[in-house]
Design an enzyme around this catalytic site. Structure first.
Site, PDB file in Angstrom:
ATOM      1  CB  SER A 135      -0.885  -0.022   1.259  1.00  0.00           C
ATOM      2  OG  SER A 135      -1.631   1.171   1.354  1.00  0.00           O
ATOM      3  CE  LYS A 161      -4.656  -0.029   0.196  1.00  0.00           C
ATOM      4  NZ  LYS A 161      -5.385  -0.847   1.197  1.00  0.00           N
ATOM      5  CE  LYS A 163      -4.063   3.640   2.074  1.00  0.00           C
ATOM      6  NZ  LYS A 163      -5.320   3.099   2.619  1.00  0.00           N
ATOM      7  CG  ASP A 188      -7.821   2.136   0.455  1.00  0.00           C
ATOM      8  OD1 ASP A 188      -8.981   2.592   0.536  1.00  0.00           O
ATOM      9  OD2 ASP A 188      -7.241   1.589   1.419  1.00  0.00           O
ATOM     10  CD  GLU A 213      -8.829  -1.091   0.515  1.00  0.00           C
ATOM     11  OE1 GLU A 213      -7.831  -1.244  -0.216  1.00  0.00           O
ATOM     12  OE2 GLU A 213      -8.775  -1.214   1.745  1.00  0.00           O
ATOM     13  CG  ASP A 238     -10.592  -1.202   4.796  1.00  0.00           C
ATOM     14  OD1 ASP A 238     -10.921  -1.667   5.897  1.00  0.00           O
ATOM     15  OD2 ASP A 238      -9.490  -0.624   4.634  1.00  0.00           O
ATOM     16  CE  LYS A 262      -7.349  -2.442   6.642  1.00  0.00           C
ATOM     17  NZ  LYS A 262      -7.634  -0.984   6.609  1.00  0.00           N
ATOM     18  N   GLY A 290      -3.950  -4.148   6.004  1.00  0.00           N
ATOM     19  CA  GLY A 290      -2.874  -3.823   6.939  1.00  0.00           C
ATOM     20  C   GLY A 290      -3.183  -2.534   7.677  1.00  0.00           C
TER      21      GLY A 290
END
Ligand code: NPQ
Ligand code: MG
Length: 369
Positions: A135, A161, A163, A188, A213, A238, A262, A290
């Site tokens: 990420s 991934k 952000k 995400d 995400e 998520d 998670k 994570g």
């Protein structure tokens, strides 16, 4: 088996590199470690809450309050031979899944150590290695983003991934595709958009992303369902999936085609296995998220990732991306093929460096029956 003593430590570790999401930038991580003592054994858990209530409503202070005042007394009163009884024993306490998970996951480690088994086997997992992705946070420039991605691809990671947030989305993704071609790529948003941004999000369909995400609000399901009907790109939830029931409802509504698991967000391993199973029953693949865990929480995540419906690379990566030195020896490492070995010793199967934990400790409390 009864627990003789629960130790809580609030610790702080500096991050190797800052981490920025749609809700801000962090340079270090403060979190609570749980140590259980029972029958001559010790076991560990890590609370994934942080200092701010931005990713979730929980913080280190709410978790400390709820664990010391409400959860620890219930755990100390319980026969912990079956860790599946821990989450139900917390039923009177509404919410606070991260606080609950920290204790519950330590109880699983304890049980696995008592049986002399690796945690993965107790959880029902089979694989010996897990597929690892990264990420990559929001950076100061596209050049910085590209150089970070170069480093991670060279290390072998199996998917990237990035952000995103309004103002760091379509152009960032276009840049990554132009410089890196058809790599396994996803984004995400950490809930930074609303349905009013549907056109902007639909523009991401042009980039062949594995998934997007949590584009919409942290507690939303129905707007995500509406958005998914407009998007070719699969939505992964998520924040919105905080329980097996939420997973079932989101899938039934058509709000997602992938789920990020998670255990901290879901209340521990037993509830996470239930989410995993609900998703499997509906043909929805899952992957492990994570929370910038130290090696202790990271190793718990590795064990859960061995279950069969974890078919996509997760956000569980090497220690060195986050903390040097880590709190465990040896640190979590990734192989050139982008996989991480699952520890085979009893419990989480790694040694906690108590001196390093001691030096990082800001606050300590021990609870006894
Ligand atoms: C996610 N994490 O999947 C989270 C959210 C997140 C690795 O992308 C401090 C501690 C800041 C934990 C910011 C990853 C955080 C954090 C974001 C977790 O959405
Ligand atoms: Mg996320």
């Amino acid at each position: 088996m009864r627990i003789d003593r629960i130790e809580l430590r609030l610790v702080r570790l500096p991050l190797v590199h800052f981490f920025e999401t749609s809700f801000g930038r962090v340079h270090d991580k403060a979190f609570i470690l749980v140590r259980l003592l029972a029958g001559g054994l010790e076991a560990w858990g890590e609370c994934v809450a942080e200092e701010t209530p931005y990713y979730s409503s929980e913080t280190n202070e709410t978790a400390w309050h709820v664990i010391t005042g409400f959860l620890a007394p219930r755990l100390l009163a319980l026969d912990v031979d079956d860790p599946r009884q821990v989450f139900p024993a917390f039923r009177a306490v509404r919410g606070h899944n991260m606080a609950k998970a920290a204790l519950e996951m330590a109880a699983w480690d304890l049980r696995a150590r008592a049986e002399g088994q690796p945690l993965s086997r107790l959880l029902g997992g089979a694989r010996a290695r897990i597929a690892s992705g990264v990420s990559v946070g929001i950076q100061d420039s596209f050049d910085d983003l590209a150089s970070k991605i170069r480093t991670e691809l060279d290390a072998g990671y199996r998917r990237v991934k990035i952000k995103i947030k309004p103002g760091w989305d379509i152009e960032a993704v276009r840049m990554v595709r132009e410089r890196f071609g058809p790599i396994p790529l996803m984004v995400d948003a950490n809930a930074a958009y609303s349905l009013a941004d549907a056109d902007r999000l639909a523009a991401l369909d042009a980039f062949d992303l594995m998934m997007i995400e949590q584009p919409l609000d942290y507690d939303d399901v129905s707007d995500h369902a509406q958005l998914q009907r407009r998007l070719k790109t699969p939505i992964c939830l998520d924040e919105s999936v905080h329980s097996p029931r939420a997973a079932r409802d989101a899938i039934a509504a058509g709000a997602c085609r992938v789920v990020n698991i998670k255990p901290g967000r879901i209340g521990g391993f037993a509830e996470s296995i239930a989410v995993h199973d609900v998703c499997a029953a509906h043909g929805v693949p899952v992957w492990h998220g994570g929370m910038l865990e130290s090696g202790i929480g990271r190793t718990h995540n590795i064990h859960l990732s061995t279950l069969p419906n974890f078919t996509l690379p997760g956000d569980v990566a090497a220690s060195r991306r986050y903390f040097v030195p880590d709190l465990i020896d040896p640190p979590v490492d990734v192989a050139a093929d982008g996989t991480i070995a699952v520890p085979t010793a009893a419990g989480i199967g790694v040694a906690v460096d108590v001196d390093r934990v001691g030096r990082a400790t800001l606050r300590f409390e021990a609870l006894t029956p």
